[in-house]
Design a protein around this motif. Sequence first.
Motif, PDB file in Angstrom:
ATOM      1  N   LYS A   1       4.623  16.976   9.582  1.00 45.50           N
ATOM      2  CA  LYS A   1       3.443  16.179   9.902  1.00 45.50           C
ATOM      3  C   LYS A   1       3.829  14.729  10.160  1.00 45.50           C
ATOM      4  CE  LYS A   1       0.103  18.920   7.256  1.00 45.50           C
ATOM      5  NZ  LYS A   1      -0.968  18.868   6.227  1.00 45.50           N
ATOM      6  N   ASP A   2       2.972  14.032  10.872  1.00 43.60           N
ATOM      7  CA  ASP A   2       3.197  12.610  11.106  1.00 43.60           C
ATOM      8  C   ASP A   2       3.016  11.823   9.815  1.00 43.60           C
ATOM      9  OD1 ASP A   2       1.514  12.649  14.328  1.00 43.60           O
ATOM     10  OD2 ASP A   2       3.617  13.037  13.799  1.00 43.60           O
ATOM     11  N   ARG A   3       3.729  10.715   9.724  1.00 44.11           N
ATOM     12  CA  ARG A   3       3.511   9.801   8.608  1.00 44.11           C
ATOM     13  C   ARG A   3       2.066   9.333   8.603  1.00 44.11           C
ATOM     14  NH1 ARG A   3       5.556   3.877   9.401  1.00 44.11           N
ATOM     15  NH2 ARG A   3       3.464   3.798  10.264  1.00 44.11           N
ATOM     16  N   GLU A   4       1.487   9.214   7.422  1.00 44.12           N
ATOM     17  CA  GLU A   4       0.105   8.746   7.314  1.00 44.12           C
ATOM     18  C   GLU A   4       0.024   7.574   6.341  1.00 44.12           C
ATOM     19  OE1 GLU A   4      -2.664  11.397   5.401  1.00 44.12           O
ATOM     20  OE2 GLU A   4      -4.416  10.290   6.140  1.00 44.12           O
ATOM     21  N   GLY A   5      -0.270   6.406   6.858  1.00 47.43           N
ATOM     22  CA  GLY A   5      -0.579   5.256   6.023  1.00 47.43           C
ATOM     23  C   GLY A   5      -2.036   5.331   5.658  1.00 47.43           C
ATOM     24  N   PHE A   6      -2.372   5.419   4.380  1.00 48.02           N
ATOM     25  CA  PHE A   6      -3.741   5.750   4.025  1.00 48.02           C
ATOM     26  C   PHE A   6      -4.422   4.765   3.080  1.00 48.02           C
ATOM     27  CE2 PHE A   6      -2.796   7.056  -0.255  1.00 48.02           C
ATOM     28  CZ  PHE A   6      -1.490   7.517  -0.202  1.00 48.02           C
TER      29      PHE A   6
ATOM     30  N   THR B   1      -4.359  -4.733   8.201  1.00 51.68           N
ATOM     31  CA  THR B   1      -4.844  -4.333   9.520  1.00 51.68           C
ATOM     32  C   THR B   1      -3.809  -3.455  10.217  1.00 51.68           C
ATOM     33  OG1 THR B   1      -6.083  -6.403   9.703  1.00 51.68           O
ATOM     34  CG2 THR B   1      -5.674  -5.182  11.738  1.00 51.68           C
ATOM     35  N   GLY B   2      -4.253  -2.283  10.670  1.00 51.93           N
ATOM     36  CA  GLY B   2      -3.342  -1.373  11.336  1.00 51.93           C
ATOM     37  C   GLY B   2      -2.388  -0.668  10.409  1.00 51.93           C
ATOM     38  N   TRP B   3      -2.732  -0.595   9.130  1.00 54.46           N
ATOM     39  CA  TRP B   3      -1.828  -0.037   8.126  1.00 54.46           C
ATOM     40  C   TRP B   3      -1.336   1.350   8.489  1.00 54.46           C
ATOM     41  CZ3 TRP B   3       0.864  -2.107   4.361  1.00 54.46           C
ATOM     42  CH2 TRP B   3       1.446  -1.277   3.414  1.00 54.46           C
TER      43      TRP B   3
ATOM     44  N   GLY C   1       0.807  -1.208   0.000  1.00 52.25           N
ATOM     45  CA  GLY C   1       0.000   0.000   0.000  1.00 52.25           C
ATOM     46  C   GLY C   1       0.840   1.257   0.000  1.00 52.25           C
ATOM     47  N   TRP C   2       0.210   2.332   0.441  1.00 51.91           N
ATOM     48  CA  TRP C   2       0.822   3.653   0.374  1.00 51.91           C
ATOM     49  C   TRP C   2       0.801   4.354   1.729  1.00 51.91           C
ATOM     50  CZ3 TRP C   2       2.976   5.076  -4.242  1.00 51.91           C
ATOM     51  CH2 TRP C   2       2.580   4.362  -5.372  1.00 51.91           C
ATOM     52  N   PHE C   3       1.853   5.089   1.965  1.00 45.38           N
ATOM     53  CA  PHE C   3       1.849   6.051   3.052  1.00 45.38           C
ATOM     54  C   PHE C   3       2.467   7.336   2.530  1.00 45.38           C
ATOM     55  CE2 PHE C   3       6.265   6.367   4.515  1.00 45.38           C
ATOM     56  CZ  PHE C   3       6.849   5.191   4.052  1.00 45.38           C
TER      57      PHE C   3
ATOM     58  N   TYR D   1       6.463  -0.686   8.581  1.00 48.39           N
ATOM     59  CA  TYR D   1       6.487  -1.453   7.354  1.00 48.39           C
ATOM     60  C   TYR D   1       7.791  -2.245   7.219  1.00 48.39           C
ATOM     61  CZ  TYR D   1       2.874   2.013   6.622  1.00 48.39           C
ATOM     62  OH  TYR D   1       1.789   2.820   6.783  1.00 48.39           O
ATOM     63  N   ASP D   2       7.693  -3.395   6.553  1.00 47.68           N
ATOM     64  CA  ASP D   2       8.875  -4.223   6.357  1.00 47.68           C
ATOM     65  C   ASP D   2       9.776  -3.680   5.249  1.00 47.68           C
ATOM     66  OD1 ASP D   2       7.008  -7.304   6.918  1.00 47.68           O
ATOM     67  OD2 ASP D   2       8.002  -5.945   8.314  1.00 47.68           O
ATOM     68  N   TYR D   3       9.172  -3.164   4.206  1.00 48.97           N
ATOM     69  CA  TYR D   3       9.904  -2.594   3.075  1.00 48.97           C
ATOM     70  C   TYR D   3       9.180  -1.344   2.603  1.00 48.97           C
ATOM     71  CZ  TYR D   3      11.505  -7.459   2.894  1.00 48.97           C
ATOM     72  OH  TYR D   3      11.999  -8.697   3.210  1.00 48.97           O
ATOM     73  N   TRP D   4       9.903  -0.397   2.068  1.00 51.12           N
ATOM     74  CA  TRP D   4       9.305   0.795   1.458  1.00 51.12           C
ATOM     75  C   TRP D   4      10.251   1.385   0.435  1.00 51.12           C
ATOM     76  CZ3 TRP D   4      10.750   0.271   6.486  1.00 51.12           C
ATOM     77  CH2 TRP D   4      11.805   1.050   6.939  1.00 51.12           C
ATOM     78  N   GLY D   5       9.672   2.163  -0.489  1.00 47.11           N
ATOM     79  CA  GLY D   5      10.471   2.786  -1.526  1.00 47.11           C
ATOM     80  C   GLY D   5      10.926   4.177  -1.131  1.00 47.11           C
TER      81      GLY D   5
END
Length: 125
Positions: free
Chosen positions: A43-48, A105-107, A35-37, A112-116
């Motif tokens: 601002k705080d990080r937002e997983g959306f 759940t709880g995104w 997914g995306w954050f 996160y395990d991996y991110w770009g």
Amino acid sequence: EVQLVESGGGLVQAGGSLRLSCATSGFTFDDYAIGWFRQAPGKDREGFSCINIGDSVHSTWDADSVKGRFTISFDNATNTLYLQMNNLKPEDTAVYHCAVYPWCTGWDQVEYDYWGQGTQVTVSS
């Protein structure tokens, strides 16, 4: 090695649209969520937004802040994640990252395990 590479960001006027892509590679597992954050200065990080690749219907989750405006999708043939963003607002300005975790759940709260590296989206008023 899992790799995630985002593209498609840019400058757009309020009310406009953008489509982000996240090219993925290196997965050795089939059951995961992607997914995306976003992260805006100060601002705080937002997983959306998130999609469960591990379930047969590819169930999704979207935060209230983007519901009805953003659409997440995943192309199994190319292993590419997409984010269609419509009716963009100045408050959507941020660096957008794709990310991987075992489930949606709880995104908006998990590590996160991996991110770009992310792609910049700027919405002018």
